[in-house]
Design an enzyme around this catalytic site. Sequence first.
Site, short mmCIF file in Angstrom:
data_model
loop_
_atom_site.label_atom_id
_atom_site.label_comp_id
_atom_site.label_asym_id
_atom_site.label_seq_id
_atom_site.Cartn_x
_atom_site.Cartn_y
_atom_site.Cartn_z
N GLY A 46 29.73 49.00 44.17
CA GLY A 46 28.98 48.01 44.62
C GLY A 46 29.46 47.19 45.85
CB CYS A 91 36.75 43.13 44.34
SG CYS A 91 35.31 42.38 45.82
CG HIS A 133 31.96 42.09 41.01
ND1 HIS A 133 33.15 42.11 40.54
CD2 HIS A 133 31.85 42.40 42.32
CE1 HIS A 133 33.93 42.23 41.78
NE2 HIS A 133 33.13 42.43 42.93
CG HIS A 137 30.93 39.76 46.29
ND1 HIS A 137 31.92 39.08 46.70
CD2 HIS A 137 31.11 40.81 45.65
CE1 HIS A 137 33.03 39.97 46.36
NE2 HIS A 137 32.37 41.17 45.66
C1 QAP Z 1 32.56 45.62 41.63
O1 QAP Z 1 33.85 47.19 42.93
C2 QAP Z 1 32.85 46.29 40.34
O2 QAP Z 1 40.85 48.15 45.06
C3 QAP Z 1 32.74 46.78 42.59
O3 QAP Z 1 41.35 50.28 46.56
C4 QAP Z 1 34.09 46.68 39.83
O4 QAP Z 1 33.58 49.01 43.80
C5 QAP Z 1 32.05 46.15 39.32
C6 QAP Z 1 37.57 49.57 45.11
C7 QAP Z 1 34.24 47.04 38.60
C8 QAP Z 1 32.17 46.64 37.90
C9 QAP Z 1 33.46 46.93 37.53
C10 QAP Z 1 38.46 48.76 44.79
C11 QAP Z 1 37.96 50.56 45.85
C12 QAP Z 1 35.99 49.55 44.66
C13 QAP Z 1 40.03 48.99 45.06
C14 QAP Z 1 34.16 48.17 43.57
C15 QAP Z 1 40.21 50.13 45.89
C16 QAP Z 1 39.19 50.97 46.49
C17 QAP Z 1 35.64 48.53 44.07
CO CO Z 2 33.36 42.76 45.20
#
Ligand code: QAP
Ligand code: CO
Length: 178
Positions: A46, A91, A133, A137
Amino acid sequence: MTILNILHFPDNKLRQKGANIEIFDEKLKEIAQDMLQTMYEAKGIGLAAVQVNLPIRLITIDVSEKRDQPLILVNPVIFKRDEKITFEEGCLSVPGFYEKVERYNKIDYSFFDIDGVEHISNADGLLSVCIQHEIDHLDGKLFVDYISNMKRDRIAKKIKKHELQGTVEQRKKVPYSI
Ligand code: QAP
Ligand code: CO
């Protein structure tokens, strides 16, 4: 198409609130495609426009395993919430850190598609958490706002330190240009 620069916590620009989108033109389509490309390249599920320094109410999501089911939500609004769920969240703006956050498992929400047509839908589980989430933002809120001040400050410090090291690395590569 362009890979956009993702802001990192604790950048104050992440506290900007997104404005409602009222014009559904080619430029908006371009931004949405750039955000999808940026999200896929960063291996995210996301991305909200505020994260790429665009204070508008636009989010892209793809929670599918094959990463072939992109969602573009314009002016998303949650109007019904049901059942609590705890999810370990990360995130793209808080790279390398994951914390448990309490959310709603089931939501009913409305949004406009990229052509300006309004839809009503519902979600549960991962998609539901992701929409909550990402809408956060658009209101200048981050998942680290739900954890203790101590943990949040420690994460901010670590990210700042990493970023400083990145600068040092860059400086090492081209010493003659500095
Ligand atoms: C939000 O998060 C989310 O630390 C989106 O090193 C997260 O796409 C919604 C990401 C969990 C629901 C559940 C994070 C990629 C991606 C990191 C993400 C990273 C590489 C996070
Ligand atoms: Co985020």
